[in-house]
Enzyme design. Sequence first.
Site, PDB file in Angstrom:
ATOM      1  CG  ASP A 126     -20.381  46.955 -23.714  1.00 17.05           C
ATOM      2  OD1 ASP A 126     -20.446  47.730 -24.682  1.00 17.05           O
ATOM      3  OD2 ASP A 126     -20.650  45.740 -23.800  1.00 17.05           O
ATOM      4  CG  ASP A 168     -14.811  46.629 -20.398  1.00 17.13           C
ATOM      5  OD1 ASP A 168     -15.062  45.679 -21.155  1.00 17.13           O
ATOM      6  OD2 ASP A 168     -15.679  47.218 -19.727  1.00 17.13           O
ATOM      7  CG  ASP A 217     -17.512  48.512 -16.527  1.00 15.53           C
ATOM      8  OD1 ASP A 217     -18.628  48.085 -16.181  1.00 15.53           O
ATOM      9  OD2 ASP A 217     -17.011  48.247 -17.629  1.00 15.53           O
ATOM     10  CG  ASP A 243     -18.311  39.013 -22.423  1.00  9.01           C
ATOM     11  OD1 ASP A 243     -18.174  38.297 -23.436  1.00  9.01           O
ATOM     12  OD2 ASP A 243     -18.907  38.618 -21.400  1.00  9.01           O
ATOM     13  CG  ASP A 286     -23.913  42.900 -26.219  1.00 12.13           C
ATOM     14  OD1 ASP A 286     -23.628  43.050 -27.416  1.00 12.13           O
ATOM     15  OD2 ASP A 286     -23.232  42.216 -25.445  1.00 12.13           O
TER      16      ASP A 286
END
Length: 235
Positions: free
Chosen positions: A12, A10, A177, A101, A21
């Site tokens: 972030d 992942d 996470d 994402d 973001d």
Amino acid sequence: MIKRTLFVFDFDHTLIDNNVDTWIMSVHPTLTVQKDMHSLRKRYPCWTDLMDHTAGLIHDKGVSKAELISHVRQAKLYEQAHKAITAVGKARHADAIIVSDANTLFIEHILTECGVRQVFKDIFSNPAHFDSTDRLHIQHYHSHSCPHCSANLCKGQVLTDYLNSRPAYSKVVYVGDGKGDYCPALRLSDNDVLVCRKGYTLAGMIQDNEQSCKAKTMVIDFVESLGDTIISMCL
């Protein structure tokens, strides 16, 4: 034939100790996205749509493409994340991908700034581009029907499709996470390893549903020991 290990990261709160973001929301002193978050989430229930709206607000404030990219690049990898990526890059029988994402543009710039972009074979994230006016646009990665995932991206489907198209991997090490990492965690086998960030959503979800994930699960403090943990898997 020598089987390989696939490391899936992942981004972030996994490779950066931040959310890129929300990081860009501080690019202009009068931008009020964080202040107005409650009302905006009602208008934009999908986070990716909210971020596209935020990109429009940033453009309206007169922030240039160069200024935005410069701000993004300041969200660097923390030391143990850099250590983890470097270890995978040096491993003889390992590959790495990112499933995030966030968006492709932010991830590419941060990895390039930190000198590790070449380690990753693929990056799967929401597409982002600047138009002719230098306004940033962020789009959904795909559409799907997974009940576990946000409307714009099913990380589990991305992982399944990737593995089906590349049968050379004997083991997957998935590092994440958040809530979005739960779906791919459910698709791991008992030969795989799930590395969860201590104190974050994914670790809690796995703990509450212990029988749901077949993989060996490790819950660690990423900032303190992610690199050392990944190094041990690359030996």
